[in-house]
Design an enzyme around this catalytic site. Sequence first.
Site, PDB file in Angstrom:
ATOM      1  N   THR A 115       0.864  -1.176   0.000  1.00 38.16           N
ATOM      2  CA  THR A 115       0.000   0.000   0.000  1.00 38.16           C
ATOM      3  C   THR A 115       0.905   1.231   0.000  1.00 38.16           C
ATOM      4  OG1 THR A 115      -1.783  -1.053   1.186  1.00 38.16           O
ATOM      5  CG2 THR A 115      -1.448   1.271   1.679  1.00 38.16           C
TER       6      THR A 115
ATOM      7  N   GLY B  47     -11.152  -1.724   3.545  1.00 40.93           N
ATOM      8  CA  GLY B  47     -10.113  -1.797   4.575  1.00 40.93           C
ATOM      9  C   GLY B  47     -10.034  -0.528   5.395  1.00 40.93           C
ATOM     10  N   ASP B  48      -8.908  -0.365   6.049  1.00 42.90           N
ATOM     11  CA  ASP B  48      -8.690   0.793   6.908  1.00 42.90           C
ATOM     12  C   ASP B  48      -8.460   2.080   6.120  1.00 42.90           C
ATOM     13  OD1 ASP B  48      -6.236  -0.622   6.109  1.00 42.90           O
ATOM     14  OD2 ASP B  48      -5.246   1.096   7.030  1.00 42.90           O
TER      15      ASP B  48
ATOM     16  N   GLY C  63      -0.592  -1.794   6.591  1.00 40.28           N
ATOM     17  CA  GLY C  63      -0.560  -3.013   7.391  1.00 40.28           C
ATOM     18  C   GLY C  63      -1.900  -3.711   7.330  1.00 40.28           C
TER      19      GLY C  63
HETATM   20  N1  ASP Z   1      -3.964  -1.505   4.998  1.00 35.40           N
HETATM   21  C1  ASP Z   1      -4.245  -2.096   3.713  1.00 35.40           C
HETATM   22  C2  ASP Z   1      -5.591  -2.767   3.775  1.00 35.40           C
HETATM   23  O1  ASP Z   1      -5.828  -3.523   4.710  1.00 35.40           O
HETATM   24  C3  ASP Z   1      -3.238  -3.084   3.257  1.00 35.40           C
HETATM   25  C4  ASP Z   1      -1.790  -2.684   3.405  1.00 35.40           C
HETATM   26  O2  ASP Z   1      -1.479  -1.674   3.986  1.00 35.40           O
HETATM   27  O3  ASP Z   1      -0.934  -3.411   2.895  1.00 35.40           O
HETATM   28  O4  ASP Z   1      -6.360  -2.609   2.885  1.00 35.40           O
END
Ligand code: ASP
Length: 310
Positions: free
Chosen positions: A167, A197-198, A219
Amino acid sequence: MLPVVVVHGGAGHIPKERAQNSTSGVSAAARAGYIVLKGGGSSMDAVVEAVTQLENNPSFNAGCGSVLNVKGEVEMDAFVMDGKTLATGAVSAVRDIANPTQLARLVMDKTSHACLTAEGAKQFARSMGIPEVPMESLITEYSRMRWRKNIAPDANPVECQMGKMGTVGAVAVDSEGVVACATSTGGMLNKMEGRVGDTPCIGCGGYADNNSGAVSTTGHGEAIMKVVLARLILFYMEQGQSAEAASDSALAYMKSRVDGLGGVVTVDPRGNWAARFSSRQMAWAAAQKDTLHYGLYTGEHFTQSIDEPH
Ligand code: ASP
């Protein structure tokens, strides 16, 4: 100390053969954001420029290069926030556009809402004249290979997340002391269709407030949401911790409380910054006072002149 821009290319486990592309990608993005700031641009202009570059770089899990959902399709989330006014814009589960962060900024600038999703976001993108791109143009050989591997009945979920690409995100402070953040992602590999997601959730994928600072996170999204990671870091900063200490405290809390790993880039309004992670790696780069800083493994911190080619 001002101005400064700090970018990340995702927390995770980057295979050796992809490490060079990741560090050169984040370094180029930090440089691009810094040029905007040096030219008098705002911190919002700088973070959108840096993240747009990373979305266009197939080495990262955002825009072109996004991971695929369980159906083998690209659905992306993005978020921006301006620390002066607390204005935010986000999009979730968007398809068929190259730069979700630019769409998130339009949601902030041109609507009275904070987040648009799926089909409605697509209609809005169309009304703003954003070109539609074929989904195929966002899919790389690598992301299709990893999708295929993970969908196999004998797939080992731990191994499958290993080649994980990142990301992307950025934080910046401009010469006026205004902070901003931007974050963009294809999400988690082989996620369910419609999974959000977040990243587009305020306080989770990012937060920016001139009273404390700005954060962009990466993350495991479900863990990040449970602890509202970006806002938690700024809360610790409000209580007197430095950008670095607050980032470490919040990442440690996420690990101990919900067993989640991740990474963050953080700035305070004076230009102090941190790039911290609890995952094995996170490609990051920062540009400040004509110096480029970058690293990939824990404890790594290289510097060079901003003008030197990486
Ligand atoms: N935070 C991102 C999500 O869960 C994924 C990542 O940061 O790699 O969509």
